[in-house]
Write an enzyme that holds these catalytic residues in place. Structure first.
Site, PDB file in Angstrom:
ATOM      1  N   ASP A  11       0.819  -1.211   0.000  1.00 56.51           N
ATOM      2  CA  ASP A  11       0.000   0.000   0.000  1.00 56.51           C
ATOM      3  C   ASP A  11       0.855   1.265   0.000  1.00 56.51           C
ATOM      4  O   ASP A  11       1.959   1.284   0.546  1.00 56.51           O
ATOM      5  CB  ASP A  11      -0.916  -0.010   1.241  1.00 56.51           C
ATOM      6  CG  ASP A  11      -2.045   0.999   1.091  1.00 56.51           C
ATOM      7  OD1 ASP A  11      -2.357   1.376  -0.061  1.00 56.51           O
ATOM      8  OD2 ASP A  11      -2.613   1.416   2.115  1.00 56.51           O
ATOM      9  N   HIS A  57       2.282   3.259  -9.177  1.00 50.13           N
ATOM     10  CA  HIS A  57       2.050   1.839  -9.448  1.00 50.13           C
ATOM     11  C   HIS A  57       3.199   1.248 -10.268  1.00 50.13           C
ATOM     12  O   HIS A  57       3.578   0.093 -10.088  1.00 50.13           O
ATOM     13  CB  HIS A  57       0.719   1.640 -10.181  1.00 50.13           C
ATOM     14  CG  HIS A  57      -0.462   2.088  -9.368  1.00 50.13           C
ATOM     15  ND1 HIS A  57      -0.654   1.700  -8.076  1.00 50.13           N
ATOM     16  CD2 HIS A  57      -1.502   2.929  -9.656  1.00 50.13           C
ATOM     17  CE1 HIS A  57      -1.768   2.251  -7.594  1.00 50.13           C
ATOM     18  NE2 HIS A  57      -2.294   3.016  -8.548  1.00 50.13           N
ATOM     19  N   LEU A  78      10.056 -20.759  -5.001  1.00 50.45           N
ATOM     20  CA  LEU A  78       9.068 -19.934  -4.308  1.00 50.45           C
ATOM     21  C   LEU A  78       7.701 -20.055  -4.990  1.00 50.45           C
ATOM     22  O   LEU A  78       7.627 -20.053  -6.217  1.00 50.45           O
ATOM     23  CB  LEU A  78       9.547 -18.474  -4.390  1.00 50.45           C
ATOM     24  CG  LEU A  78       8.584 -17.396  -3.908  1.00 50.45           C
ATOM     25  CD1 LEU A  78       8.481 -17.417  -2.386  1.00 50.45           C
ATOM     26  CD2 LEU A  78       9.040 -16.018  -4.386  1.00 50.45           C
TER      27      LEU A  78
END
Ligand code: IPE
Ligand code: IPE
Ligand code: MG
Length: 595
Positions: free
Chosen positions: A354, A371, A463
């Site tokens: 955020d 972004h 991962l």
């Protein structure tokens, strides 16, 4: 196949083997376009050979197991060498090379063939499904890969995944019912205890080969269940018509097979029933016409010549796909991750990224700049997660509430995701990418790209990176409830006995482990509809900085902070941690060493 007469003979042998072993499968392969059929024969012949080696009558289990093992090892060797002295392996190696198939996912199924199933008893449908999936799904996935490589993908819409799983269950159950007599003779009863219980006496009767009213009632119940499972009319909607014909015909053949099982009565315990020739022709005749028409309208692609194999002696090239992966690029200052004791490492870190907008506004930039930089920071976190050895990283990228933002911001965010997926900057890392969220409202192309990357990276073991895009926690819970209600309606679960595990099994991502650490940047202390089911016992960690100002060191810091927390899960504090972590039974990728 060219002019190599040995290879041609090898494929001919595969064809004969498939036809002899499984006429139904053979007929389905005939519905594939001619250029794909040899690959289908090679795959099925290999599966049949393994089956025969594993089930060979008169041989001790250890001996059979050793033979399967030797065959599997030889295949690995042959794949690396690009040729084989064994005709079936030669055809399979050629198929894998020609169609760029990654055969590594077959290893599990091959290892399974070595297991001793003798006296195997499966407690419930969940255990049955796990057992059956391990055996059948990897082979079916190869066929799906093949269609994809040929440019006629059997892509399922996301919301049809459950249909596909049911379909596979139905196929396996039909097989189990068909082979009841031979399995019983070998000491197997591959029906879960849960299904036997409502029919007292049926198990004993079956084991002794006695056809009784209880057995008849059980068989009727199971054939009805299998029929419901394979009947999934919506599953192939929107699929390439040729691929759809193959699957729809498979379902029709299975229903004909189930009719034969229903009609067999007591002889079911003596031999495998087969549908009549008339019944088969009735299914296959029109299917051949339909498929011929469908394929004639599609130009199929044959992949170009295979690029030279690099580093044949590199990290397990025979596992396919593993070779060629690169390590994450180092941090720009050369900083290395801290050493965290294995039992203090979180298994699953979830991040609410955020503060992109405020970061940009603070600098007088448009929000989308925030972004854009945020995406680069997400890459940083993936590198950091790989370096520190994290198993699961989940990133909150776009919530179901984020649609409330302005169209321009939404459009730029979604376009950036599309670019990211198409350019694939993480593609060469040992990262398995997953997507969690709703497909609706998202551009179709984006959904396709998300699914494509999931598929492309599905066998990676480093991962697991889950991107939550158009994700909402309440939506996930509501969808799970809907799946459970459907399962209850189909008699798969008993609503009176529903527990947490049943709920967890019906989540859209049943294998996702609980969140150990939930980290939010951007100076807000709330969870904003993120992973309510998985994060109930997560350690929470909030940091003030905006997301674009973070890098992998901040992830390491979060993990270090986590490693100092004492987790109690409601118990009395113990003077000697290790922290207890919850492992859900359905999370096979949580190997003990990973925590
Ligand atoms: C998080 O940053 C990214 C998305 C929600 C897509 P924000 O865009 O929420 O940034 P702030 O909270 O407005 O600063
Ligand atoms: C949460 O951030 C969602 C993502 C990071 C994708 P928001 O910025 O949307 O959350 P709120 O609105 O502050 O709760
Ligand atoms: Mg925000």
């Amino acid at each position: 196949m060219g002019e190599d007469p040995v290879l041609r003979a090898a494929y001919r042998l595969c064809r004969r083997t498939t036809r002899a072993h499984d006429p139904g499968i053979y007929a389905l392969i005939q519905l594939m376009p001619a250029i794909l059929r040899p690959a289908g024969w090679a795959l099925w012949a290999a599966a049949s050979v393994l089956d025969d080696l594993a089930d060979e009558r008169g041989a001790e289990w250890a001996e059979r197991s050793a033979r399967v093992e030797a065959w599997t090892r030889a295949l690995k060797h042959d794949l690396a060498a690009g040729t084989s002295t064994d005709p079936i392996r030669y055809a399979l190696v050629d198929t894998a090379g020609r169609w760029r198939l990654d055969l590594s996912n077959l290893e599990g199924a091959m290892a399974r063939a070595r297991d001793d199933d003798h006296g195997l008893r499966l407690p419930d449908w969940a255990a049955w499904r796990a057992w059956s999936n391990e055996e059948i799904v990897p082979w079916v996935d190869q066929v799906r890969q093949l269609f994809e490589q040929a440019g006629a993908p059997m892509t399922l819409r996301l919301d049809r995944q459950a249909d596909y799983e049911h379909f596979v269950d139905g196929a396996q159950l039909t097989d189990v019912l068909t082979d009841l007599s031979t399995d019983l003779a070998d000491g197997h009863l591959l029906v879960p205890q849960e299904a036997l219980e409502p029919f007292p006496g049926a198990e004993a009767d079956l084991v002794q080969g006695r056809w009784s009213p209880a057995v008849a009632a059980l068989v009727a119940e199971l054939t009805a269940l299998a029929r419901r499972r394979v009947t999934r009319p919506a599953m192939t909607r929107g699929m390439h018509p040729g691929a759809a014909t193959v699957l729809d015909t498979a379902a029709e053949l299975m229903r004909a097979q189930l009719d034969a099982i229903d009609a067999a009565g007591p002889t079911l315990l003596k031999r495998a029933p087969r549908p009549s020739v008339v019944a088969r022709v009735r299914v296959l005749g029109p299917a051949r016409l339909r498929s011929a028409l469908a394929w004639s309208l599609t130009p199929l692609t044959v992949p170009g010549p295979r690029p030279p194999v690099v580093g044949v002696r590199g990290p397990s090239p025979e596992a396919g796909g593993v070779a060629g992966l690169r390590p994450p690029p180092p941090h720009r200052d050369g900083v290395r991750p801290p050493q965290i004791a294995a039992h203090h490492m979180p298994c699953h870190v979830a991040v609410i990224m955020d503060g992109n907008g405020r970061w940009a506004e603070q600098r007088g930039l448009p929000r989308h700049e925030g972004h854009r930089v945020g995406t680069a920071v997400a890459h940083e976190m993936v590198y950091g997660a790989l370096e520190i050895g994290l198993r699961h990283l989940t990133l909150y990228a776009f919530s179901t509430e984020n649609w409330q933002r302005g169209t321009e911001e939404i459009t730029t965010i979604l376009a950036a995701f599309q670019r990211e997926l198409d350019e694939g900057p993480l593609r060469d890392l040992d990262v398995r990418q997953r997507w969690s969220g709703r497909p609706d409202k998202l551009p179709e192309e984006l959904v396709h790209a998300l699914r494509r990357e999931e598929h492309r990276t599905r066998d990676r073991t480093g991962l697991t990176l889950t991107i939550c895009l158009n994700y909402g926690g309440r939506d996930e819970i509501a969808r799970t409830a809907a799946a459970l209600a459907q399962a209850a309606r189909e008699g798969e679960v008993d609503p009176r006995l529903l527990g947490e595990d049943d709920f967890a099994r019906h989540l859209p991502h049943p294998h996702m482990p609980d969140v150990d650490l939930l980290w939010r940047t951007g100076n807000e202390q709330r969870t904003s509809n993120f992973l309510p089911w998985h994060a109930t016992y997560a350690e929470l960690y909030f940091t003030p900085g905006y997301w674009p100002d973070n890098d992998r060191r901040d992830l390491w810091q979060a993990i270090t902070e986590y490693s100092r927390r004492q987790r109690r899960h409601g118990a009395v504090p113990s003077s000697s941690p290790p922290p207890k972590t919850t492992v859900r039974p359905l999370a096979p990728d949580l190997t003990p060493g990973s925590r």
